[in-house]
Design an enzyme around this catalytic site. Structure first.
Site, PDB file in Angstrom:
ATOM      1  N   ASP A   1       3.876   1.271  11.678  1.00  0.00           N
ATOM      2  CA  ASP A   1       2.713   0.582  11.126  1.00  0.00           C
ATOM      3  C   ASP A   1       2.564  -0.846  11.639  1.00  0.00           C
ATOM      4  O   ASP A   1       1.564  -1.511  11.352  1.00  0.00           O
ATOM      5  CB  ASP A   1       2.771   0.571   9.600  1.00  0.00           C
ATOM      6  CG  ASP A   1       2.299   1.878   8.989  1.00  0.00           C
ATOM      7  OD1 ASP A   1       1.828   2.750   9.739  1.00  0.00           O
ATOM      8  OD2 ASP A   1       2.402   2.028   7.755  1.00  0.00           O
TER       9      ASP A   1
ATOM     10  N   ILE B   1       6.650   8.124  16.169  1.00  0.00           N
ATOM     11  CA  ILE B   1       6.407   8.634  14.818  1.00  0.00           C
ATOM     12  C   ILE B   1       5.128   9.457  14.728  1.00  0.00           C
ATOM     13  O   ILE B   1       5.135  10.609  14.306  1.00  0.00           O
ATOM     14  CB  ILE B   1       6.345   7.471  13.805  1.00  0.00           C
ATOM     15  CG1 ILE B   1       7.576   6.569  13.935  1.00  0.00           C
ATOM     16  CG2 ILE B   1       6.226   8.021  12.387  1.00  0.00           C
ATOM     17  CD1 ILE B   1       8.886   7.237  13.662  1.00  0.00           C
TER      18      ILE B   1
ATOM     19  N   LYS C   1       0.832  -1.206   0.000  1.00  0.00           N
ATOM     20  CA  LYS C   1       0.000   0.000   0.000  1.00  0.00           C
ATOM     21  C   LYS C   1       0.865   1.254   0.000  1.00  0.00           C
ATOM     22  O   LYS C   1       0.606   2.209  -0.741  1.00  0.00           O
ATOM     23  CB  LYS C   1      -0.902   0.015   1.243  1.00  0.00           C
ATOM     24  CG  LYS C   1      -1.760   1.280   1.364  1.00  0.00           C
ATOM     25  CD  LYS C   1      -2.538   1.313   2.658  1.00  0.00           C
ATOM     26  CE  LYS C   1      -1.817   2.054   3.754  1.00  0.00           C
ATOM     27  NZ  LYS C   1      -1.832   3.523   3.559  1.00  0.00           N
ATOM     28  N   ASN C   2       1.905   1.259   0.822  1.00  0.00           N
ATOM     29  CA  ASN C   2       2.729   2.456   0.961  1.00  0.00           C
ATOM     30  C   ASN C   2       3.662   2.672  -0.222  1.00  0.00           C
ATOM     31  O   ASN C   2       4.310   3.715  -0.309  1.00  0.00           O
ATOM     32  CB  ASN C   2       3.533   2.384   2.261  1.00  0.00           C
ATOM     33  CG  ASN C   2       2.650   2.478   3.490  1.00  0.00           C
ATOM     34  OD1 ASN C   2       1.534   3.000   3.434  1.00  0.00           O
ATOM     35  ND2 ASN C   2       3.124   1.954   4.605  1.00  0.00           N
TER      36      ASN C   2
ATOM     37  N   ARG D   1      -5.534  10.712   3.750  1.00  0.00           N
ATOM     38  CA  ARG D   1      -4.548  11.743   4.068  1.00  0.00           C
ATOM     39  C   ARG D   1      -3.315  11.652   3.182  1.00  0.00           C
ATOM     40  O   ARG D   1      -2.737  12.656   2.783  1.00  0.00           O
ATOM     41  CB  ARG D   1      -4.149  11.622   5.541  1.00  0.00           C
ATOM     42  CG  ARG D   1      -3.252  12.740   5.990  1.00  0.00           C
ATOM     43  CD  ARG D   1      -2.845  12.593   7.450  1.00  0.00           C
ATOM     44  NE  ARG D   1      -2.016  13.716   7.818  1.00  0.00           N
ATOM     45  CZ  ARG D   1      -2.478  14.866   8.270  1.00  0.00           C
ATOM     46  NH1 ARG D   1      -3.766  15.030   8.431  1.00  0.00           N
ATOM     47  NH2 ARG D   1      -1.662  15.864   8.554  1.00  0.00           N
TER      48      ARG D   1
ATOM     49  N   ARG E   1      -8.740  -0.260   4.007  1.00  0.00           N
ATOM     50  CA  ARG E   1      -7.860   0.697   3.334  1.00  0.00           C
ATOM     51  C   ARG E   1      -6.506   0.074   3.005  1.00  0.00           C
ATOM     52  O   ARG E   1      -5.845   0.485   2.052  1.00  0.00           O
ATOM     53  CB  ARG E   1      -7.624   1.932   4.212  1.00  0.00           C
ATOM     54  CG  ARG E   1      -8.797   2.883   4.314  1.00  0.00           C
ATOM     55  CD  ARG E   1      -8.390   4.121   5.107  1.00  0.00           C
ATOM     56  NE  ARG E   1      -7.114   4.617   4.628  1.00  0.00           N
ATOM     57  CZ  ARG E   1      -6.062   4.887   5.411  1.00  0.00           C
ATOM     58  NH1 ARG E   1      -6.126   4.701   6.704  1.00  0.00           N
ATOM     59  NH2 ARG E   1      -4.943   5.331   4.883  1.00  0.00           N
TER      60      ARG E   1
ATOM     61  N   CYS F   1      -6.909  19.759   7.999  1.00  0.00           N
ATOM     62  CA  CYS F   1      -6.105  20.449   9.014  1.00  0.00           C
ATOM     63  C   CYS F   1      -5.427  21.665   8.409  1.00  0.00           C
ATOM     64  O   CYS F   1      -5.336  21.828   7.205  1.00  0.00           O
ATOM     65  CB  CYS F   1      -5.059  19.504   9.606  1.00  0.00           C
ATOM     66  SG  CYS F   1      -3.794  19.005   8.436  1.00  0.00           S
TER      67      CYS F   1
ATOM     68  N   ARG G   1       0.238  18.392  11.931  1.00  0.00           N
ATOM     69  CA  ARG G   1       0.889  17.128  11.582  1.00  0.00           C
ATOM     70  C   ARG G   1       0.980  16.828  10.106  1.00  0.00           C
ATOM     71  O   ARG G   1      -0.021  16.747   9.427  1.00  0.00           O
ATOM     72  CB  ARG G   1       0.106  15.982  12.239  1.00  0.00           C
ATOM     73  CG  ARG G   1       0.609  14.615  11.847  1.00  0.00           C
ATOM     74  CD  ARG G   1      -0.341  13.525  12.274  1.00  0.00           C
ATOM     75  NE  ARG G   1      -0.032  12.354  11.502  1.00  0.00           N
ATOM     76  CZ  ARG G   1      -0.909  11.506  11.038  1.00  0.00           C
ATOM     77  NH1 ARG G   1      -2.183  11.682  11.254  1.00  0.00           N
ATOM     78  NH2 ARG G   1      -0.537  10.472  10.354  1.00  0.00           N
ATOM     79  N   PRO G   2       2.260  16.464   9.739  1.00  0.00           N
ATOM     80  CA  PRO G   2       3.155  17.546   9.441  1.00  0.00           C
ATOM     81  C   PRO G   2       3.291  17.685   7.929  1.00  0.00           C
ATOM     82  O   PRO G   2       4.042  16.940   7.328  1.00  0.00           O
ATOM     83  CB  PRO G   2       4.482  17.135  10.087  1.00  0.00           C
ATOM     84  CG  PRO G   2       4.462  15.623  10.093  1.00  0.00           C
ATOM     85  CD  PRO G   2       3.009  15.217   9.981  1.00  0.00           C
ATOM     86  N   ILE G   3       2.525  18.547   7.312  1.00  0.00           N
ATOM     87  CA  ILE G   3       2.738  18.811   5.889  1.00  0.00           C
ATOM     88  C   ILE G   3       3.660  20.003   5.683  1.00  0.00           C
ATOM     89  O   ILE G   3       3.954  20.359   4.550  1.00  0.00           O
ATOM     90  CB  ILE G   3       1.408  19.031   5.140  1.00  0.00           C
ATOM     91  CG1 ILE G   3       0.667  20.250   5.665  1.00  0.00           C
ATOM     92  CG2 ILE G   3       0.536  17.793   5.196  1.00  0.00           C
ATOM     93  CD1 ILE G   3      -0.450  20.698   4.746  1.00  0.00           C
ATOM     94  N   ASP G   4       4.102  20.612   6.772  1.00  0.00           N
ATOM     95  CA  ASP G   4       5.028  21.731   6.627  1.00  0.00           C
ATOM     96  C   ASP G   4       6.294  21.313   5.897  1.00  0.00           C
ATOM     97  O   ASP G   4       6.848  22.079   5.094  1.00  0.00           O
ATOM     98  CB  ASP G   4       5.370  22.326   7.999  1.00  0.00           C
ATOM     99  CG  ASP G   4       5.921  21.291   8.972  1.00  0.00           C
ATOM    100  OD1 ASP G   4       5.381  20.172   9.021  1.00  0.00           O
ATOM    101  OD2 ASP G   4       6.886  21.609   9.684  1.00  0.00           O
ATOM    102  N   LEU G   5       6.769  20.087   6.122  1.00  0.00           N
ATOM    103  CA  LEU G   5       7.970  19.618   5.448  1.00  0.00           C
ATOM    104  C   LEU G   5       7.743  19.472   3.947  1.00  0.00           C
ATOM    105  O   LEU G   5       8.626  19.783   3.138  1.00  0.00           O
ATOM    106  CB  LEU G   5       8.416  18.278   6.031  1.00  0.00           C
ATOM    107  CG  LEU G   5       8.817  18.269   7.510  1.00  0.00           C
ATOM    108  CD1 LEU G   5       9.251  16.869   7.920  1.00  0.00           C
ATOM    109  CD2 LEU G   5       9.929  19.265   7.791  1.00  0.00           C
TER     110      LEU G   5
END
Length: 417
Positions: free
Chosen positions: A305, A327, A22-23, A92, A398, A116, A121-125
């Site tokens: 995970d 994490i 999935k990832n 997300r 999912r 958000c 959490r954390p899309i700033d990066l």
């Protein structure tokens, strides 16, 4: 809402073959935007997140077909630059579409993940990485707007490791002018799989799997055919199921380097794990041994995970385990549901909990709180005495393909209603 009904105490044993991760598949699907051509992807899992990403790609003009385990994506006519809020709220991780879209289009708009605000959490990066590549970013009414005249290669130094931000940086930098150097990059196997997919299209990327990735921008990418790596988290989940129920499991096509952070911990818990040319075998312990302390950390550490699944295993161990989640926040939501089944769990802080092993678990009515937390409840139910009813299983679907069919083929008494 669908539910799982599970009658426990059956051994989970037999031969397991798991399809793509999935990832890995989600960023690879996003990457297909960049080649403006046909992408043929094999070993694709049939999970709900894949179908959400299909709808996202179709919403911007891609043509997508999915049959058996193969996706065919034609991105030659991408003609829309906005991602509907509905999709971002559902998944997300759809934020990874951003890097590929800005690599293809001069301006894009996407809603904040989960609604958000920037900085949470954390899309700033993700956003800082794109800014390093000459992207102008504005925020208004819960929408992120990204615009650029051209993408310029640069140094990107992440202040903390982030899988999604690393993926977005890679996707955006593929067509940037010059060289992009990513420092403190995430090292997960799925990052390496994304690199291999992009390189198969004609990108020039090296270093994935280490903390330094270098990307030489190219003008054009080509048609590609590719097969996704097996899902190490799904494999690890079924390995725990066998360990908890006393079954012998053979796994086909497991990649040793990907599995070792998980299998090393399971070995410490008493499992006998042997790697073969084609995969691995697991022989369960007679009694589950305690792992005194488990701390999640980025690859090659123990994956976040798998934390909740290992917690289910430790509920039946012979001692006390301290779990330290480093994490993500809200990773202990499943604890109260496990407690309903007889687990002895005490939350010490929002990131630390203590699990004391008990002789047995009991069935009951519980609710899936999230994808991996839901998986932990399935594992507990498989080992518990009596019947367990698990609701809100859309979370589990999912990330796990046909979970009830796979478990039934391995001996579980499980049905979906």
């Amino acid at each position: 809402m669908s539910k799982y009904i599970i009658n426990g105490c059956n051994k989970i044993e037999g031969t397991l073959r798991i399809r793509g991760a999935k990832n890995a598949i989600l960023p690879i699907m996003a990457a297909t935007i960049l080649n403006e051509s046909i992408s043929i992807i094999h070993n694709v899992p049939c999970i709900s997140d894949v179908f959400v990403m299909i709808r996202i790609l179709e919403s911007i003009g891609c043509k997508v077909s999915y049959s058996e385990d193969t996706l065919i994506i034609d991105s030659s006519n991408v003609n829309f630059n906005k991602i509907d809020e509905e999709y971002v709220r559902k998944m997300r991780s759809s934020i990874i579409i951003m890097g590929a879209m800005i690599g293809r289009l001069e301006c894009i708009e996407i809603s904040h993940p989960g609604g958000c605000a920037i900085g949470a959490r954390p899309i700033d990066l993700h956003l800082k990485a794109l800014e390093c590549l000459n992207v102008k970013i504005e925020e208004h009414d819960g929408v992120i707007s990204c615009c650029r005249q051209y993408l310029e290669g640069n140094e990107i130094r992440f202040e903390r490791t982030s899988v999604g931000a690393t993926e977005n940086a890679m996707l955006a930098a593929v067509k940037a002018r010059g060289i992009t150097k990513i420092y403190n990059a995430a090292k997960e196997p799925e990052i390496e799989d994304l690199q291999n997919f992009l390189n198969a299209m004609g990108a020039k990327i090296k270093g994935a799997g280490t903390d330094y990735i270098e990307i030489e921008g190219v003008d054009k990418l080509d048609k590609v055919e590719y097969s996704v790596i097996p899902d190490r988290i799904a494999i690890g989940t079924y390995m725990v199921a066998s360990a908890m129920t006393g079954g012998r499991l053979e796994v086909e096509k497991a990649i040793r380097a990907h599995m070792e952070p998980i299998s090393n911990v399971l070995t410490n818990a008493g499992c006998n794990i042997n790697y073969t040319e084609s995969g691995l075998t697991l022989i369960p312990p007679k009694k589950i041994k305690t792992i005194d302390f488990l701390k999640t950390s980025p690859h090659p550490g123990f994956p976040t995970d798998m934390q909740s699944q290992l917690m289910s295993l430790m509920t039946l161990s012979d001692g006390i385990t301290i779990f330290f989640e480093t994490i993500f926040e809200n990773r202990f939501m499943h604890c109260k549901e496990l407690i309903k089944m007889g687990a002895d769990i005490k939350l010490l802080t929002d990131k630390i909990c203590m699990v004391t092993g008990v002789e047995s678990l009991c069935g009951g009515k519980v609710k899936s709180t999230d994808l991996r937390g839901g998986a932990s409840l399935v594992l507990a139910a498989l080992a518990a005495e009596g019947e367990t009813e698990i609701s809100d299983i859309y979370h589990i679907e999912r990330g796990y393909e046909n979970l009830e069919e796979v478990l039934r083929s391995l001996g579980a008494d499980i049905r979906r209603i």
